[in-house]
Structures are given as C-alpha cells and as structure tokens.
Write a protein that holds these residues in place. Structure first.
Motif, mmCIF file in Angstrom:
data_model
loop_
_atom_site.group_PDB
_atom_site.id
_atom_site.type_symbol
_atom_site.label_atom_id
_atom_site.label_comp_id
_atom_site.label_asym_id
_atom_site.label_seq_id
_atom_site.Cartn_x
_atom_site.Cartn_y
_atom_site.Cartn_z
ATOM 1 N N ASP A 420 0.858 -1.179 -0.059
ATOM 2 C CA ASP A 420 0.111 0.104 0.100
ATOM 3 C C ASP A 420 0.768 1.313 -0.026
ATOM 4 O O ASP A 420 0.530 2.222 -0.508
ATOM 5 N N THR A 421 2.088 1.191 0.599
ATOM 6 C CA THR A 421 2.874 2.512 0.666
ATOM 7 C C THR A 421 3.312 2.653 -0.853
ATOM 8 O O THR A 421 3.395 3.926 -1.087
ATOM 9 N N CYS A 422 3.563 1.615 -1.796
ATOM 10 C CA CYS A 422 3.858 1.981 -2.950
ATOM 11 C C CYS A 422 2.662 2.686 -3.778
ATOM 12 O O CYS A 422 2.805 3.420 -4.653
ATOM 13 N N ILE A 423 1.347 2.501 -3.252
ATOM 14 C CA ILE A 423 0.235 3.002 -3.810
ATOM 15 C C ILE A 423 -0.069 4.361 -3.406
ATOM 16 O O ILE A 423 -0.026 5.483 -4.082
ATOM 17 N N ASP A 424 -0.142 4.509 -1.848
ATOM 18 C CA ASP A 424 -0.376 5.764 -1.505
ATOM 19 C C ASP A 424 0.256 6.303 -0.580
ATOM 20 O O ASP A 424 0.096 7.553 0.007
ATOM 21 N N GLY A 425 1.692 5.944 -0.459
ATOM 22 C CA GLY A 425 2.649 6.689 0.352
ATOM 23 C C GLY A 425 2.383 6.200 1.930
ATOM 24 O O GLY A 425 3.130 7.037 2.696
ATOM 25 N N SER A 426 1.239 5.774 2.131
ATOM 26 C CA SER A 426 1.070 5.692 3.567
ATOM 27 C C SER A 426 1.782 4.459 4.410
ATOM 28 O O SER A 426 2.292 3.478 3.598
ATOM 29 N N VAL A 427 2.135 4.611 5.456
ATOM 30 C CA VAL A 427 2.980 3.503 6.284
ATOM 31 C C VAL A 427 2.351 2.987 7.573
ATOM 32 O O VAL A 427 1.333 3.787 8.137
ATOM 33 N N SER A 428 2.706 1.795 8.065
ATOM 34 C CA SER A 428 2.046 1.703 9.388
ATOM 35 C C SER A 428 3.079 1.563 10.390
ATOM 36 O O SER A 428 4.316 1.495 10.213
ATOM 37 N N VAL A 429 2.649 2.409 11.551
ATOM 38 C CA VAL A 429 3.650 2.361 12.633
ATOM 39 C C VAL A 429 3.139 1.524 13.846
ATOM 40 O O VAL A 429 2.033 1.702 14.204
ATOM 41 N N ARG A 430 4.266 0.932 14.383
ATOM 42 C CA ARG A 430 3.915 -0.034 15.412
ATOM 43 C C ARG A 430 4.523 0.664 16.915
ATOM 44 O O ARG A 430 5.781 0.748 16.895
ATOM 45 N N LYS A 431 3.779 0.799 17.819
ATOM 46 C CA LYS A 431 4.388 1.295 18.934
ATOM 47 C C LYS A 431 4.871 0.259 19.971
ATOM 48 O O LYS A 431 3.909 -0.591 20.325
ATOM 49 N N ARG A 432 6.089 0.333 20.593
ATOM 50 C CA ARG A 432 6.495 -0.588 21.392
ATOM 51 C C ARG A 432 5.883 -0.686 22.851
ATOM 52 O O ARG A 432 5.502 -1.713 23.234
ATOM 53 N N ASP A 433 5.127 0.408 23.315
ATOM 54 C CA ASP A 433 4.618 -0.048 24.837
ATOM 55 C C ASP A 433 3.002 -0.407 24.680
ATOM 56 O O ASP A 433 2.795 -1.109 25.512
ATOM 57 N N SER A 434 2.456 -0.311 23.572
ATOM 58 C CA SER A 434 1.243 -0.645 23.562
ATOM 59 C C SER A 434 1.044 -1.866 22.449
ATOM 60 O O SER A 434 -0.059 -2.687 22.556
ATOM 61 N N GLY A 435 1.917 -2.021 21.411
ATOM 62 C CA GLY A 435 1.822 -2.979 20.341
ATOM 63 C C GLY A 435 0.740 -2.559 19.557
ATOM 64 O O GLY A 435 0.647 -3.181 18.315
ATOM 65 N N GLU A 436 0.188 -1.324 19.581
ATOM 66 C CA GLU A 436 -0.944 -0.876 18.652
ATOM 67 C C GLU A 436 -0.178 -0.510 17.431
ATOM 68 O O GLU A 436 0.751 -0.024 17.419
ATOM 69 N N ARG A 437 -0.864 -0.643 16.160
ATOM 70 C CA ARG A 437 -0.583 -0.401 14.931
ATOM 71 C C ARG A 437 -1.242 0.682 14.312
ATOM 72 O O ARG A 437 -2.566 0.482 14.224
#
Ligand code: ATP
Length: 457
Positions: A420-437
C-alpha cells in the motif's frame, strides 16, 4: 540481573572486557547500542547540569585523566582513598571487608576503618568471619587498600602518578585558570565535567555497577557557605529529577530513595553527603552522591584565596556514574511480553526511536520503497540527533521476529513499509509500549516527534 546481562551481550549493549583472552575482571566494552545509550545518558546529564544551568553560572571543563602526583598528595587521596579488605588465609582471595560485614549483619556499623576492624573481630569471635569464596576458611583482619591506579610516565618511567579516581580534582587545580581573569569571583559558580575515572576496586561486582574503569558526570558548585544547605537540597532535587523524570532517565520513583550519610560514613573531604539509591535486583545501591565538600579541596590546593578572596565558600558536588545509571535503567526498563523481553526505556534514552523496515523481504518493489522512505525521512529530519535515532532495518526474518527484536532493544516505534505504501505513500507505525499499529502518512514529517504525534492521533 542474569537476564539483563544476557540481553546486553546478545544485543550488543555491553561485552565483558578482553573476552577473547579470558576476560579482565572489572572491565567492560560497550557495543553499538551501549554506545548510543551511554551517550544519551551523558548528553542528557550535560544538558541538565551544564547547558540549562549556564545562566546560573555553570561553565565546562575537560581536564586530563593524568595529573601530577602532587595533586593526589594534596587532595588527600594518597593517604585516605582506601577501602578495607581482608585476605583469606587459604585461597588468598581478597574481600571488601565492610561489604561482607553488611551482608552478614547489616545492623553493625562499619562506616570507619576502626568500626570495620571491631566488627570483623566480633564476627570472628562468633566463628562467622569466613571467606565468601572458599569453603569457610578464616579471613584475616581488615587492612586498608588504596584504590588509586598507579602508572609511570615517560620512557624512563621515573615519575609515578595515578589515573584519576574522580574528575573533580581537575576542576580544583584549574580554578585559577578558569576564573582568575575576573577578579574575586561572584558566588555561586559551577564547573561541569564528564569523563573517565579509574579505581582499583577490591571486588568489582554486579556487572557494570562496580567496575575499575567508568565514566563520571560531576558538577562542582561553589556557593556562599551560609547558603550551603539550600544548594545541597537544590542539587539533590535536580539529581532526583534527572534519574526519575520521563524526559531524562525515567526510573521508577518508587525504586529510588535518598539516604543521608552518618558522619562516620563520610569521605575524607566531605562534611555532609546524600546518596540517591536505586533498588537493583541485588538490593539498594548508590546511583549518585551529592556531597558537601566545603572548602576542603580549595584549601588543600591553596586556591581558595586566589579565586574567591575572603569569601566563605562551600562546594556542593553532585556526582554520578554513567554506567551505574545505565544498569539501573536497563533493570528498570526490562519487562516480559508473551514470548520475548521488552526494554521500556524513556523516549530520549532509547538507542533507536524509529526503525524503518519492509513488511516482507521478498518483494523488490517493497524493498526499494523502504529505502526510499528512509532516505526521504532522513533528509527531511531537521535535527541531527533525530537522524541518529533513526534506523533502516533490512535484516532477514519475519516481521514478528523483527518487532520482537526491536522490543528487546527498546526501539520506540517500528515503521513498516508494504504494497500500500507503493500506492498511496502511507506506512504502518507500531508502538513498542502498546503494540498498537496505526496507519500514517510521512509527507510533511520534519522530526521524530512529528511521527509520534501522527501515530498518537
Ligand atoms: P561506592 O560506595 O559504591 O564505592 P562511592 O561512594 O565511592 O561509591 P563516589 O566516590 O561518590 O562513589 O562516586 C560518585 C559516583 O561514581 C557513584 O555514585 C557512582 O555512580 C560512580 N561510581 C563510583 N565508583 C564506581 C565504580 N567502581 N564503578 C562504576 N561507577 C562508580
């Protein structure tokens, strides 16, 4: 402690010194992540105790590790910088006598050498003064061992001196150089210094807690004698802020306490001292000392009048060891996720704040995009420190394994690049302390804080 030590070796924080040749007791080497963590600690200390205190009158110094032998004669270190030790009659190993007494019976006072000798005699009478290394062999009476590291100067080795056991003496002997141009110096003023110190410890112990070579961070704060208690309390508070505040070392405040020394426990130069202690896995241990050195050192080096004329001066000294603090932070930050360890280091301390990685390793377009995201972010970051906290991770392994690895080394956020990054430039960010993405866009990002803010939305 075993977990901390194993992680430090496995992930490249700290290695045993001279390991290839069987090791050298009391020495350690710092690997890539250890360098980054130690540097973060020392830069944070410098910002709080020097840079932010310049308006109060703090200046910087970087004096030599080697100084003339006379410095150590005058400072009292040659005569007094000694710890009590006892020899085993059988295995000949040497034990720090006061530490052994504290372990055997922590109600017995052993602040002075005389008290240590008496306590050892009392334990001997009870048949308890025994070698901790071999099988209950008797220990000899305590005697003093000087901790200064001797060395010889020049090709003829005719002149003996010592590696400095503290950075402070470099400040006192440079006082006329630092302040003479200004006439009688207006109080208060301070001199901050960080650097290596060496002590020939009898029993190096508890990993990097007690080593023979370590990094000190010290401030000498010269104030009017009548204000000494006020400033002593002020610097104890600043040290507490440094070790506990999330902005700095982020230690759990319930595991930190302040201990005021009894008169008998004071070093030869001090009239008062408060230690900040941390509850390590092996018990409470000193992190930092805030001593009132009065005018002891200024008088010893005969610089009091030259610099301060007839003013009544006291020197308050907050002194910390970077590696002890690092050990406390590693112990404090370590936690357990389901199947791996996690280091919950404070934001400004983690070696890597943001690691950028591809979600899979077998798609060339995703790999190329990952490198591109890294490059554009690296160029967009305004602060050079942010660039140091950014990492491109193209290592092999599944994304789950990579997240686990980054948890273990304390990486705050993992940024994952996918199709998807290749299509719309968005990335996924995963946070260490919550594991949330969370999904974010990286255009417009100018700092790692911007990434955190976008990921917090
Ligand atoms: P200890 O009682 O543990 O030997 P100390 O009272 O002699 O320590 P100071 O002379 O007050 O220590 O030194 C200031 C700081 O330097 C200590 O609070 C500690 O953080 C650090 N430090 C001292 N000795 C060592 C060592 N051998 N290894 C690592 N850090 C040390």
């Amino acid at each position: 402690m075993d977990k901390v030590m194993a992680l430090c070796k496995r992930r490249g924080f700290i290695f045993p010194g001279s390991e290839l040749y069987g090791g050298l007791n009391g020495t350690f080497d710092y690997g890539p992540l250890g360098v980054a963590l130690k540097r973060n600690i020392m830069e944070a200390w410098w910002s709080l105790f020097h840079t932010k205190k310049r308006q109060l009158g703090v200046v910087a110094l970087d004096s030599g590790v080697l100084m003339a032998r006379r410095v150590w004669e005058k400072s009292g270190h040659l005569a007094n910088f000694a710890d009590p030790m006892s020899d085993c009659v059988k295995c000949k190993k040497r034990t720090r006598a006061d530490h052994l007494i504290e372990r055997l019976d922590n109600t017995i006072a052993c602040g002075t050498f005389e008290q240590t000798v008496q306590a050892a005699a009392a334990l001997q009478a009870q048949g308890r003064w025994q070698c901790p290394y071999c099988d209950h062999s008797p220990l000899g009476a305590p005697r003093l061992f000087n901790l200064l590291f001797p060395t010889k100067l020049g090709p003829l080795s005719s002149e003996e001196t010592f590696f400095r056991p503290e950075t402070a003496q470099g400040v006192y002997v440079n006082m006329p150089n630092l302040f003479s141009a200004r006439g009688a110096v207006k109080l208060p003023v301070g001199v901050a210094q960080m650097g290596k110190a060496f002590r020939n410890e009898i029993n190096p112990s508890h990993f990097v807690f007690r080593t023979r070579e370590f990094e000190q961070m010290e401030l000498q704060w010269f104030c009017e004698k009548q204000d000494e208690d006020k400033w002593h309390a002020f610097w104890v508070e600043e040290c507490l802020k440094f070790v506990c505040s999330p902005e700095f070392c982020n230690l759990d405040p319930t595991k930190v306490r302040v201990r005021h020394h009894a008169k008998a426990d004071l070093a030869h130069y001090a009239s008062a001292c408060a230690d900040l202690e941390y509850c390590f896995p092996f018990g409470w241990g000193e992190l930092c000392g805030v001593a009132n050195r009065g005018d002891w050192d200024l008088k010893a080096h005969n610089v009091l009048h030259a610099v301060f004329k007839d003013q009544q001066v006291s020197c308050i000294e907050p002194s910390m060891g970077a590696s002890r603090l690092m050990l406390a932070m590693l112990c404090d930050a370590m936690g357990q996720e389901e199947d791996h360890l996690v280091l919950r280091l404070g934001k400004n301390m983690c070696p890597t704040q943001l690691a950028i990685m591809p979600v899979v390793n077998n798609k060339p377009e995703v790999l190329a995009k990952t490198a591109q995201v890294y490059d554009s972010l690296a160029q967009a970051l305004i602060s050079p420190r942010d660039l140091e906290h950014l990492e491109l991770d193209l290592s092999s392994g599944s994304i789950g394994k990579k997240y686990a690895k980054h948890d273990e080394i304390g990486t705050l956020m993992c940024m994952t690049v996918d199709s998807d990054t290749c299509i719309d430039g968005s990335v996924s960010v995963r946070k260490r302390d919550s594991g949330e993405r969370v999904r974010i866009r990286v255009d417009g990002v100018r700092s790692l804080d911007d990434v955190m803010i976008a990921a917090a939305r």
